[in-house]
Design a protein around this motif. Structure first.
Motif, PDB file in Angstrom:
ATOM      1  N   LEU A 247     -58.305   8.818 102.602  1.00  0.00           N
ATOM      2  CA  LEU A 247     -58.668   7.456 102.215  1.00  0.00           C
ATOM      3  C   LEU A 247     -58.807   7.358 100.701  1.00  0.00           C
ATOM      4  O   LEU A 247     -58.270   6.436 100.068  1.00  0.00           O
ATOM      5  N   ALA A 248     -59.519   8.314 100.100  1.00  0.00           N
ATOM      6  CA  ALA A 248     -59.696   8.292  98.647  1.00  0.00           C
ATOM      7  C   ALA A 248     -58.447   8.750  97.922  1.00  0.00           C
ATOM      8  O   ALA A 248     -58.073   8.195  96.883  1.00  0.00           O
ATOM      9  N   ARG A 323     -71.760   9.298 100.172  1.00  0.00           N
ATOM     10  CA  ARG A 323     -71.765   7.893  99.754  1.00  0.00           C
ATOM     11  C   ARG A 323     -71.688   7.787  98.232  1.00  0.00           C
ATOM     12  O   ARG A 323     -71.059   6.872  97.690  1.00  0.00           O
ATOM     13  N   LEU A 324     -72.328   8.711  97.542  1.00  0.00           N
ATOM     14  CA  LEU A 324     -72.279   8.712  96.079  1.00  0.00           C
ATOM     15  C   LEU A 324     -70.839   8.871  95.591  1.00  0.00           C
ATOM     16  O   LEU A 324     -70.386   8.163  94.692  1.00  0.00           O
ATOM     17  N   ILE A 325     -70.101   9.803  96.194  1.00  0.00           N
ATOM     18  CA  ILE A 325     -68.708  10.006  95.772  1.00  0.00           C
ATOM     19  C   ILE A 325     -67.878   8.771  96.111  1.00  0.00           C
ATOM     20  O   ILE A 325     -66.949   8.407  95.372  1.00  0.00           O
ATOM     21  N   ALA A 326     -68.206   8.097  97.222  1.00  0.00           N
ATOM     22  CA  ALA A 326     -67.501   6.864  97.562  1.00  0.00           C
ATOM     23  C   ALA A 326     -67.720   5.805  96.491  1.00  0.00           C
ATOM     24  O   ALA A 326     -66.775   5.120  96.056  1.00  0.00           O
ATOM     25  N   ALA A 354     -54.414   8.066  86.091  1.00  0.00           N
ATOM     26  CA  ALA A 354     -55.745   8.080  86.715  1.00  0.00           C
ATOM     27  C   ALA A 354     -55.646   8.028  88.230  1.00  0.00           C
ATOM     28  O   ALA A 354     -56.492   8.599  88.935  1.00  0.00           O
ATOM     29  N   ASN A 355     -54.632   7.346  88.763  1.00  0.00           N
ATOM     30  CA  ASN A 355     -54.395   7.333  90.209  1.00  0.00           C
ATOM     31  C   ASN A 355     -54.236   8.751  90.749  1.00  0.00           C
ATOM     32  O   ASN A 355     -54.880   9.141  91.729  1.00  0.00           O
ATOM     33  N   ILE A 356     -53.350   9.517  90.128  1.00  0.00           N
ATOM     34  CA  ILE A 356     -53.083  10.883  90.584  1.00  0.00           C
ATOM     35  C   ILE A 356     -54.305  11.761  90.380  1.00  0.00           C
ATOM     36  O   ILE A 356     -54.688  12.548  91.265  1.00  0.00           O
ATOM     37  N   ALA A 357     -54.943  11.645  89.215  1.00  0.00           N
ATOM     38  CA  ALA A 357     -56.122  12.464  88.933  1.00  0.00           C
ATOM     39  C   ALA A 357     -57.241  12.188  89.930  1.00  0.00           C
ATOM     40  O   ALA A 357     -57.898  13.119  90.418  1.00  0.00           O
ATOM     41  N   HIS A 358     -57.456  10.921  90.254  1.00  0.00           N
ATOM     42  CA  HIS A 358     -58.503  10.571  91.216  1.00  0.00           C
ATOM     43  C   HIS A 358     -58.187  11.151  92.586  1.00  0.00           C
ATOM     44  O   HIS A 358     -59.079  11.632  93.292  1.00  0.00           O
ATOM     45  N   GLY A 359     -56.919  11.119  92.989  1.00  0.00           N
ATOM     46  CA  GLY A 359     -56.544  11.684  94.277  1.00  0.00           C
ATOM     47  C   GLY A 359     -56.841  13.172  94.350  1.00  0.00           C
ATOM     48  O   GLY A 359     -57.350  13.670  95.365  1.00  0.00           O
ATOM     49  N   LEU A 360     -56.532  13.904  93.285  1.00  0.00           N
ATOM     50  CA  LEU A 360     -56.777  15.347  93.262  1.00  0.00           C
ATOM     51  C   LEU A 360     -58.267  15.662  93.240  1.00  0.00           C
ATOM     52  O   LEU A 360     -58.771  16.473  94.025  1.00  0.00           O
ATOM     53  N   ILE A 361     -58.991  15.023  92.325  1.00  0.00           N
ATOM     54  CA  ILE A 361     -60.392  15.392  92.095  1.00  0.00           C
ATOM     55  C   ILE A 361     -61.291  14.898  93.222  1.00  0.00           C
ATOM     56  O   ILE A 361     -62.121  15.648  93.753  1.00  0.00           O
ATOM     57  N   THR A 362     -61.140  13.640  93.615  1.00  0.00           N
ATOM     58  CA  THR A 362     -61.994  13.107  94.672  1.00  0.00           C
ATOM     59  C   THR A 362     -61.647  13.722  96.015  1.00  0.00           C
ATOM     60  O   THR A 362     -62.526  13.927  96.863  1.00  0.00           O
ATOM     61  N   GLY A 363     -60.367  14.039  96.236  1.00  0.00           N
ATOM     62  CA  GLY A 363     -60.007  14.774  97.441  1.00  0.00           C
ATOM     63  C   GLY A 363     -60.736  16.114  97.508  1.00  0.00           C
ATOM     64  O   GLY A 363     -61.274  16.496  98.560  1.00  0.00           O
TER      65      GLY A 363
END
Length: 530
Positions: A247-248, A323-326, A354-363
């Motif tokens: 999802l993230a 929830r914090l990470i969400a 930032a799209n790609i970075a968020h996918g890697l890090i938040t995943g």
């Protein structure tokens, strides 16, 4: 999609092994692995000298009466998202092979694997299709499997979270469909390449304003943009670990991808009109998400110690790390929206990075939080940091080190992937496109910069509390007893997480690898070329 259907049938006798349930999970790993291999082959065969040109195209007539075609292709904007989707889904399938989500009373591995593969098929299609109606169908195809993954395999409050997810996203999709139909009918075609080449020439100013508003609102629900984000924290908190990762990691990207692929080149006048408002909402989302995370990260004001045990006033999602990470995703995706709203190559490239970075890090962070919950039985920050809490540096140092790595990557430490996208988005706001108010965008840039400070604050608080522990002690209380051991990183977890760590470092140290792909394609989209 064929693998999704095949997962519902019994495994052939020679492939069943000792456990039919493991056979279907192994099927999921095999299919997602094959898709990842195909994505890597696509990237390897991609002409990196012409990333602004659509490559590997398939164009087949599907519904001639409506001029709807099965038109697929890839350029420098979509290629990184296709590879990211294939990678994250493979890692989720690998993780689930060893750690299948518990779910309800009768969890079904067949249903789980089938939904996972259907979700991957819809997401890959969303990034590859070049027909507006096909884009809508692919966009919708991801909603149903994610709904069932949350509702069937989620945690507490999963039914409520799943219903909020499906209602919000379906409502956004209906609004988006109106915009897509208006662009396609008035533009004379549903072909996205042709419409981008026209650059809105066949659409009147009023048509562009109406279509852009419908498209931005519909896509912003999925982005998620404040104040249309409220479905996200509940969905993430209730979803199983792999559901939160996907999802993230990829589903949120569909909204921002649609803004870049459809809104900017096809309705440029409407995009220019609404850009300042989109930037304002983006900045509010950055600040709002950061303050929400800070409130969740800080200790509960009524946490007390009674006879050597901590008492907490929070329950459920009160101080929930998941929830914090969400909520952090609301802030991070705000930078993506701000970059898009600058209407400049610098800002849009920053948004895509930032799209790609968020996918890697938040995943990675959702993987880590899921593992922490499996070990400690909770994601409540007060409990994780209390006298009997995690204190990961002492009890599971590798897990603690990975959590600290994910946190500093998320706060935008230079040298890691999270830094470049946010910096370029703010650079874009420093010099917005012609016709946009520079003082307003300078204000947005300053507020976004303040958001980065808040992000650093709450992430470092999380690291201190979870990795070191709060150790609340009353005078004279005994607190020296050794804590029971906490399992450190398992082999399958290392296999699932290490690619995300490696790519986060690689993207941070070598951003040109990604920006060299996206920049020519972004220049073409903003200029209306193909």
């Amino acid at each position: 999609m064929l693998g999704s259907v095949a997962a519902l049938f019994p495994a052939p006798p020679g492939l069943r092994g000792r456990d039919p349930e493991q056979a279907v999970l192994r099927h999921g790993v095999t299919v997602t692995g094959a898709v990842l291999a195909a994505a890597i082959a696509l990237a390897a065969g991609f002409d990196h000298g012409r990333p602004g040109v659509m490559q590997a195209q398939t164009d087949i007539s599907w519904i001639p009466a409506l001029d709807i075609r099965i038109h697929l292709g890839v350029d420098g904007v979509s290629l990184p998202l296709l590879v990211l989707t294939a990678l994250l889904t493979f890692l989720c399938a690998l993780y689930s092979y060893y750690k299948m989500p518990a779910g309800g009373s009768t969890p079904s591995p067949k249903g789980f694997v089938s939904l996972l593969l259907l979700l991957e098929g819809g997401t890959l299609a969303s990034f590859a299709v070049l027909d507006l109606m096909l884009f809508f169908l692919a966009f919708e195809m991801t909603l149903i499997p994610m709904y069932f993954l949350i509702n069937r395999w989620g945690g507490a409050e999963r039914e409520r979270a799943a219903w909020r997810f499906i209602l919000y996203t379906l409502l956004g999709s209906v609004v988006m469909l109106l915009g897509l139909l208006l662009v396609g009918v008035k533009g004379g075609t549903f072909d996205m390449v042709a419409l981008a080449s026209d650059n809105g020439a066949k659409l009147t100013h009023t048509t562009q304003l109406i279509a852009a508003l419908a498209l931005i609102v519909g896509l912003a629900v999925k982005a998620p943009m404040w104040p249309l984000h409220s479905w996200l924290p509940d969905a993430h908190t209730a979803a199983p670990t792999v559901g939160s990762v996907l999802l993230a990691g990829v589903l949120l990207k569909m909204g921002t991808y649609g803004l870049v692929r459809i809104v900017l080149p096809m309705v440029p006048e409407g995009a220019h009109t609404y850009a300042p408002y989109l930037a304002a909402f983006a900045v509010v989302g950055i600040i709002y998400g950061s303050f929400a995370c800070l409130a969740l990260a800080l200790p509960s004001p009524t946490t007390t110690l009674n006879g050597g045990s901590a008492l907490f006033n929070r329950s459920g999602a009160g101080g929930d790390l998941k929830r914090l990470i969400a909520y952090s995703s609301v802030g991070h995706m705000g930078f993506v929206l701000l970059g898009i709203a600058t209407l400049t190559p610098t800002g849009v490239n920053g948004a895509l990075f930032a799209n790609i970075a968020h996918g890697l890090i938040t995943g990675l962070l959702f993987f880590l939080v899921g593992a922490l919950k499996d070990r400690s039985g909770t994601t409540d920050l007060d409990q994780l940091s209390g006298i009997s809490g995690a204190a990961l540096y002492g009890r599971a140092p590798r897990l603690g080190g990975l959590l600290a790595f994910g946190a500093v990557a998320s706060l935008g430490l230079p040298g890691l992937a999270g830094f470049w996208g946010e910096m370029l988005a703010m650079f874009g706001a420093f010099e917005p496109a012609d016709g946009l108010s520079r003082p307003a965008y300078l204000t947005y840039m300053a507020l976004a910069g303040f958001g980065t400070l808040l992000t650093a604050a709450y992430m470092l608080i999380v690291v201190r509390r979870v990795c070191m522990g709060d150790h609340p002690v009353e005078p004279g209380a005994e607190h020296g007893a050794p804590r029971p051991a906490l399992a450190d990183v398992h082999g399958y977890e290392f296999a699932a997480w290490s690619p995300l760590v490696a790519l986060t470092v690689l993207a941070g140290l070598w951003p040109a690898a990604l920006l060299g792909l996206t920049d020519p394609a972004v220049q073409q989209l903003l200029a209306g070329g193909n």
